[in-house]
Design a protein around this motif. Structure first.
Motif, PDB file in Angstrom:
ATOM      1  N   UNK A  45       1.256  -1.212  -0.255  1.00 43.93           N
ATOM      2  CA  UNK A  45      -0.013   0.097  -0.030  1.00 43.93           C
ATOM      3  C   UNK A  45       1.137   0.663  -0.118  1.00 43.93           C
ATOM      4  N   UNK A  46       2.481   1.491   1.174  1.00 48.56           N
ATOM      5  CA  UNK A  46       2.582   2.676   1.259  1.00 48.56           C
ATOM      6  C   UNK A  46       3.530   2.653  -0.134  1.00 48.56           C
ATOM      7  N   UNK A  47       4.142   1.791  -1.084  1.00 43.45           N
ATOM      8  CA  UNK A  47       4.858   1.294  -2.317  1.00 43.45           C
ATOM      9  C   UNK A  47       4.115   1.994  -3.284  1.00 43.45           C
ATOM     10  N   UNK A  48       2.644   1.509  -3.620  1.00 40.58           N
ATOM     11  CA  UNK A  48       1.858   1.967  -4.929  1.00 40.58           C
ATOM     12  C   UNK A  48       1.949   3.506  -4.247  1.00 40.58           C
ATOM     13  N   UNK A  49       1.129   3.838  -3.087  1.00 40.80           N
ATOM     14  CA  UNK A  49       0.807   5.065  -2.943  1.00 40.80           C
ATOM     15  C   UNK A  49       2.426   6.008  -3.644  1.00 40.80           C
ATOM     16  N   UNK A  50       2.789   5.645  -2.868  1.00 36.75           N
ATOM     17  CA  UNK A  50       4.667   6.575  -3.068  1.00 36.75           C
ATOM     18  C   UNK A  50       4.371   6.732  -5.287  1.00 36.75           C
ATOM     19  N   UNK A  51       3.950   5.359  -6.101  1.00 31.55           N
ATOM     20  CA  UNK A  51       4.793   5.400  -6.946  1.00 31.55           C
ATOM     21  C   UNK A  51       3.185   7.045  -7.767  1.00 31.55           C
ATOM     22  N   UNK A  52       1.834   6.958  -7.216  1.00 27.98           N
ATOM     23  CA  UNK A  52       1.118   7.728  -7.671  1.00 27.98           C
ATOM     24  C   UNK A  52       2.007   9.175  -6.990  1.00 27.98           C
ATOM     25  N   UNK A  53       2.484   9.858  -6.540  1.00 30.72           N
ATOM     26  CA  UNK A  53       3.309  10.769  -5.249  1.00 30.72           C
ATOM     27  C   UNK A  53       3.954  11.101  -6.680  1.00 30.72           C
ATOM     28  N   UNK A  54       4.903  10.602  -6.941  1.00 34.52           N
ATOM     29  CA  UNK A  54       6.298   9.764  -8.004  1.00 34.52           C
ATOM     30  C   UNK A  54       5.086  11.097  -8.449  1.00 34.52           C
ATOM     31  N   UNK A  55       4.233   9.791  -9.390  1.00 33.21           N
ATOM     32  CA  UNK A  55       3.886  11.042 -10.475  1.00 33.21           C
ATOM     33  C   UNK A  55       3.410  12.051 -10.445  1.00 33.21           C
ATOM     34  N   UNK A  56       2.817  12.582  -9.224  1.00 31.24           N
ATOM     35  CA  UNK A  56       1.815  13.808  -9.487  1.00 31.24           C
ATOM     36  C   UNK A  56       3.399  14.678  -9.530  1.00 31.24           C
TER      37      UNK A  56
END
Length: 181
Positions: A45-56
């Motif tokens: 969950x944390x890593x997947x959220x980080x993917x979207x944070x990096x996209x933004x």
């Protein structure tokens, strides 16, 4: 322009609705991909959220993918998972003796097999790993994998073939140790 390209262009201009739609489209797929690589729900969950944070963050800097969003997301996830494994290797959370003492013998065998498979997956290229996990972990059809990665179905078949051959070679000694696992 395809629907996906229009959506990506809107997201690049920081349209909140487009970002929400991208998140809705890709979160589940990325989550299960990451979960298959790390084996822990909270970490996935944390890593997947980080993917979207990096996209933004990439979009805020005027960067990020212009095409093939899924490939960019999976490549970013690969990097984050690799960082996660490096950090865990450097700072193990639980002493090995404690973890093994708590496990029954068959669970130990399963853990060894799972860890060997996870290690073997790490030796694949990011594209090969994505194809294997999307095909066999997420049970996606070849055509959908090809669309998500921005590749032809033939290229995906070739990646799958090469990945399976590489995995077979990596896991050859595991088969002899644990039977036909």
């Amino acid at each position: 322009m395809t629907d996906e390209q229009v959506l990506l262009a809107r997201a690049r201009s920081l349209d909140p609705e487009a970002m929400a739609e991208l998140h809705e489209r890709y979160y589940r797929m990325l989550y299960f991909y990451v979960l298959g690589r790390v084996g822990e729900r909270m970490a996935a969950e944390d890593l997947t959220a980080e993917v979207f944070t990096r996209l933004l963050e990439a979009f805020h800097r005027g960067r990020g993918p212009e095409r093939h969003l899924a490939a960019w997301l999976f490549r970013t996830a690969d990097h984050l998972v690799a960082d996660h494994h490096r950090a865990r290797y450097r700072r193990p959370e639980v002493a090995l003796e404690e973890a093994w003492a708590a496990a029954r013998e068959e669970e130990r065998s399963d853990v060894v097999v799972q860890e060997r498979v996870r290690e073997a997956l790490e030796h694949l290229t990011p594209d090969q790993r994505a194809v294997i996990l999307m095909r066999f972990w997420m049970d996606l059809p070849l055509a959908q994998i090809a669309r998500e990665l921005g590749k032809s179905v033939g290229a995906v078949k070739l990646l799958q073939h090469r990945a399976l051959a590489a995995l077979a070679k990596q896991l050859q000694d595991l088969r002899s140790d644990h039977g036909a696992t």
